[in-house]
Design an enzyme around this catalytic site. Structure first.
Site, PDB file in Angstrom:
ATOM      1  CD  GLU A 280      -6.444   5.979   2.721  1.00 47.41           C
ATOM      2  OE1 GLU A 280      -4.773   6.099   2.645  1.00 47.41           O
ATOM      3  OE2 GLU A 280      -6.715   6.144   1.888  1.00 47.41           O
TER       4      GLU A 280
ATOM      5  CG  ASP B  45      -1.974  11.207   0.949  1.00 48.27           C
ATOM      6  OD1 ASP B  45      -1.824  11.611   0.358  1.00 48.27           O
ATOM      7  OD2 ASP B  45      -1.663   9.705   0.140  1.00 48.27           O
TER       8      ASP B  45
END
Length: 147
Positions: free
Chosen positions: A53, A71
């Protein structure tokens, strides 16, 4: 005077970069914050997730044009559903946290939000986990770490 300007830029770049954890340092931190085995998710899976991520970077961001959301942080927590960045349309703010707090070097708030997400949706809420960690041997992510 030039030295002060250069020093100022140096401090600014460090502040913008944030903290990039070393793998075992992050493993110890996540364990200390109670993620090892949380909701049945192993520490190795959390390490795999954060590697893919954010590359263990607390300041990582990724804009998603289709949802007009971003994000944030080491877990790449989304502003449409989980945090408030003040600019995402129709945001839910499920973790009741500012998105900027998810990018702090102290990752306690990011971990608390990740716990909330995994409690509600499971680890499959993270696309990177599904793509890179599910059905893979993730033991190497904690291998050699003194925990």
């Amino acid at each position: 005077m030039k030295a002060l300007i250069i020093l100022g830029f140096l401090f600014l770049s460090v502040a913008v970069q944030g903290k990039v954890f070393e793998r075992c340092e992050l493993a110890r931190t996540l364990k200390k914050l109670g993620l090892d085995g949380y909701k049945g998710v192993s520490l190795a899976n959390w390490l795999c997730l954060t590697k893919w991520e954010s590359s263990y970077n607390t300041k990582a961001t990724n804009y998603n044009p289709s949802s007009e959301s971003t994000d944030y942080g080491i877990f790449q927590i989304n502003s449409k559903w989980w945090c408030n960045d003040g600019k995402t349309p129709n945001a839910v703010d499920g973790c009741h946290v500012s998105c900027s707090e998810l990018m702090e070097n102290d990752i306690a708030k990011a971990v608390a939000c990740a716990k909330h997400i995994v409690s509600e949706q499971g680890i499959t809420a993270w696309v990177a986990w599904k793509s890179h960690c599910r059905d893979h041997d993730v033991s190497s992510y904690v291998q050699g770490c003194t925990l």
